[in-house]
Design an enzyme around this catalytic site. Sequence first.
Site, PDB file in Angstrom:
ATOM      1  CB  SER A   1      45.561  63.585  63.925  1.00  0.00           C
ATOM      2  OG  SER A   1      46.631  62.826  63.945  1.00  0.00           O
TER       3      SER A   1
ATOM      4  CG  HIS B   1      43.437  65.431  67.954  1.00  0.00           C
ATOM      5  ND1 HIS B   1      44.412  64.587  68.768  1.00  0.00           N
ATOM      6  CD2 HIS B   1      44.249  65.226  66.905  1.00  0.00           C
ATOM      7  CE1 HIS B   1      45.302  64.241  68.348  1.00  0.00           C
ATOM      8  NE2 HIS B   1      45.366  64.643  67.122  1.00  0.00           N
TER       9      HIS B   1
END
Length: 356
Positions: free
Chosen positions: A233, A293
């Site tokens: 991610s 993230h």
Amino acid sequence: MFSSEGKFRKTYRHQFNQLRTGDETEIPMSTLASRIETRKIPLTNGQIHAIKEAPDELVDIDGFQKIVTSKAAQRSTIKRIMYDMADPIMSDSQKIEVHSYIDSYSWCPPPIFMLLITIIQVGIFFFYWESDGGRSIWTDCAGCFVHHNHTAPGIFIFAPKLRGEAWRFTSYMFLHAGLNHLLGNVIIQLLVGIPLEVAHKIWRIGPIYLLAVTSGSLLQYAIDPNSLLVGASAGVYALIFAHVANVILNWHEMPLRWIRVLVLFVFIFLDFGGAIHRRFYTNDCDSVSHLAHIAGAVTGLFFGYVVLYNVVEHRIEKIIRYVCLFLYSAFFATTIIFVIVRQPYSKNLWNNENCS
């Protein structure tokens, strides 16, 4: 970085000057093809055909560059497909250099980096899932542990107690916590990463992706040295925020820039807004590493601003580029210092009591 005087533009400007007669700033299209032949200008058959088919009566230097780098001037189906992949994330003024760069490709199928990373991630997941013997494909963290009792971490997972094995700060990107997790990442990285790699080259997008993954584990450990980490991610977020950097870099040249900004803003709002809501209002124990993230977003935005192509570089943009390089270097160095001084299983800097 591409500039208004990139190497391909210089070539086309030189060719156009060879085609001019006297003080002409525009050349009649009716005479252009014959001038190319008599003055032995080294254009391809596809470029000459595109010039003959152009509807304009007169062409200036900008029009000439657009014609010889247009899709109509390219005979290769593969390279026309590459044009289509790159065009959505480029400004019109970028296309002259990027299309010319694509024309110079002598190998296929590009882009190799995003395809290779994705193939490895998918291959590792299914290899370990098959060896796990019947566990649910949707929830199995395939390859994360040697044994199903979670006592022995696998060779790729990022585990705080094994921070001395430096490869784990990057290799965790090859593992995913179930097929849903894998599909979400590989679909986005292919849709977003392939156009970026075609337009900005492997040696720009590769470092952004890998630095983002490494930054993700560094920041995760710095804030929460208790958590294991898997998934790509951070790299995916870097690709998404590299689009933000690309829009900012080429703001005046970028078509549909406000629509691009709106789409990116909605994505950011939904993702980070949901994380903030779960953290402060519902008090859910969220297993998603939003720190990774964030690190990916920081890498894509700041490091992306440093390395991505800029069509016309203004003085203020050069200053901003150095500021971004300094800020990202400081961010990266700070996380490394935290990794060195903080011991595994130290108290979280941002703790959720419901998850203790």
